[in-house]
Motif scaffolding. Structure first.
Motif, mmCIF file in Angstrom:
data_model
loop_
_atom_site.group_PDB
_atom_site.id
_atom_site.type_symbol
_atom_site.label_atom_id
_atom_site.label_comp_id
_atom_site.label_asym_id
_atom_site.label_seq_id
_atom_site.Cartn_x
_atom_site.Cartn_y
_atom_site.Cartn_z
ATOM 1 N N LEU A 1 14.571 -6.868 5.173
ATOM 2 C CA LEU A 1 13.816 -7.824 4.359
ATOM 3 C C LEU A 1 12.470 -8.145 5.004
ATOM 4 C CD1 LEU A 1 16.583 -10.315 3.185
ATOM 5 C CD2 LEU A 1 15.247 -8.732 1.785
ATOM 6 N N ALA A 2 12.435 -8.272 6.310
ATOM 7 C CA ALA A 2 11.169 -8.540 7.006
ATOM 8 C C ALA A 2 10.196 -7.384 6.820
ATOM 9 C CB ALA A 2 11.436 -8.788 8.489
ATOM 10 N N VAL A 3 10.687 -6.167 6.962
ATOM 11 C CA VAL A 3 9.834 -4.986 6.762
ATOM 12 C C VAL A 3 9.316 -4.945 5.330
ATOM 13 C CG1 VAL A 3 9.822 -2.463 6.682
ATOM 14 C CG2 VAL A 3 10.885 -3.646 8.612
ATOM 15 N N LEU A 4 10.186 -5.210 4.381
ATOM 16 C CA LEU A 4 9.793 -5.193 2.967
ATOM 17 C C LEU A 4 8.709 -6.233 2.689
ATOM 18 C CD1 LEU A 4 10.374 -4.077 0.121
ATOM 19 C CD2 LEU A 4 12.056 -5.904 -0.113
ATOM 20 N N PHE A 5 8.866 -7.456 3.238
ATOM 21 C CA PHE A 5 7.866 -8.499 3.027
ATOM 22 C C PHE A 5 6.534 -8.165 3.688
ATOM 23 C CE2 PHE A 5 11.505 -11.415 2.086
ATOM 24 C CZ PHE A 5 11.108 -11.707 0.782
ATOM 25 N N VAL A 6 6.555 -7.554 4.844
ATOM 26 C CA VAL A 6 5.316 -7.169 5.515
ATOM 27 C C VAL A 6 4.577 -6.112 4.702
ATOM 28 C CG1 VAL A 6 4.374 -5.993 7.542
ATOM 29 C CG2 VAL A 6 6.027 -7.833 7.838
ATOM 30 N N VAL A 7 5.285 -5.100 4.233
ATOM 31 C CA VAL A 7 4.662 -4.040 3.433
ATOM 32 C C VAL A 7 4.129 -4.618 2.126
ATOM 33 C CG1 VAL A 7 5.113 -1.913 2.155
ATOM 34 C CG2 VAL A 7 5.988 -2.174 4.484
ATOM 35 N N ALA A 8 4.916 -5.441 1.464
ATOM 36 C CA ALA A 8 4.471 -6.058 0.210
ATOM 37 C C ALA A 8 3.253 -6.950 0.454
ATOM 38 C CB ALA A 8 5.605 -6.853 -0.411
ATOM 39 N N GLY A 9 3.254 -7.696 1.554
ATOM 40 C CA GLY A 9 2.106 -8.547 1.880
ATOM 41 C C GLY A 9 0.850 -7.737 2.113
ATOM 42 N N PHE A 10 0.979 -6.620 2.822
ATOM 43 C CA PHE A 10 -0.174 -5.750 3.064
ATOM 44 C C PHE A 10 -0.737 -5.225 1.747
ATOM 45 C CE2 PHE A 10 -1.790 -1.404 3.633
ATOM 46 C CZ PHE A 10 -2.847 -1.664 4.495
ATOM 47 N N VAL A 11 0.117 -4.767 0.868
ATOM 48 C CA VAL A 11 -0.326 -4.223 -0.421
ATOM 49 C C VAL A 11 -1.002 -5.311 -1.249
ATOM 50 C CG1 VAL A 11 0.477 -3.246 -2.613
ATOM 51 C CG2 VAL A 11 1.351 -2.354 -0.441
ATOM 52 N N GLY B 1 -9.855 -6.018 -3.357
ATOM 53 C CA GLY B 1 -10.529 -5.039 -4.201
ATOM 54 C C GLY B 1 -10.422 -3.619 -3.703
ATOM 55 N N GLY B 2 -9.563 -3.355 -2.775
ATOM 56 C CA GLY B 2 -9.406 -2.009 -2.238
ATOM 57 C C GLY B 2 -8.389 -1.196 -3.004
ATOM 58 N N SER B 3 -8.419 0.071 -2.766
ATOM 59 C CA SER B 3 -7.397 0.950 -3.305
ATOM 60 C C SER B 3 -6.970 1.890 -2.191
ATOM 61 C CB SER B 3 -7.920 1.739 -4.503
ATOM 62 O OG SER B 3 -8.827 2.716 -4.083
ATOM 63 N N LEU B 4 -5.778 2.423 -2.313
ATOM 64 C CA LEU B 4 -5.288 3.316 -1.267
ATOM 65 C C LEU B 4 -6.128 4.578 -1.173
ATOM 66 C CD1 LEU B 4 -1.440 2.903 -1.641
ATOM 67 C CD2 LEU B 4 -2.932 1.966 0.104
ATOM 68 N N THR B 5 -6.757 4.996 -2.273
ATOM 69 C CA THR B 5 -7.615 6.180 -2.203
ATOM 70 C C THR B 5 -8.836 5.906 -1.335
ATOM 71 O OG1 THR B 5 -8.701 5.556 -4.270
ATOM 72 C CG2 THR B 5 -6.874 7.106 -4.423
#
Length: 93
Positions: free
Chosen positions: A10-20, A27-31
């Motif tokens: 859950l901690a990993v999931l929240f960190v990744v979701a927070g980053f996204v 205003g960024g995109s992964l590209t």
């Protein structure tokens, strides 16, 4: 089958979701994040102490710490569009 997330997952999931979410709000995109850098010739607009300020065609001012250039020097910078950091710089002369 009953599946539960461990607190670690859950901690990993929240960190990744927070980053996204933060990245999208800025205003960024992964590209853009993984795109190749842009090289451009610019003038050193401001030199204050050992810091220089340059501005590329995307309108984002970028600073160079421990700057070896003088105000008005023509230099080549490498950057990613929309990001405030420089990937590199060198004298154009």
């Amino acid at each position: 089958m009953d599946f539960e997330f461990s607190p670690k997952w859950l901690a990993v999931l929240f960190v990744v979701a927070g980053f996204v979410i933060v990245f999208m709000l800025m205003g960024g995109s992964l590209t853009q994040l993984f795109s190749a850098g842009i090289q451009e010739n610019v003038l050193v607009q401001i030199r204050e102490g050992d810091t220089c300020i340059v501005e590329a065609s995307d309108g984002v001012p970028r600073s160079i710490n421990n700057c070896p250039y003088q105000q008005g020097d023509n230099i080549t910078i490498s950057y990613k569009q929309g990001f405030p950091s420089l990937e590199g710089h060198q004298s154009s002369q």
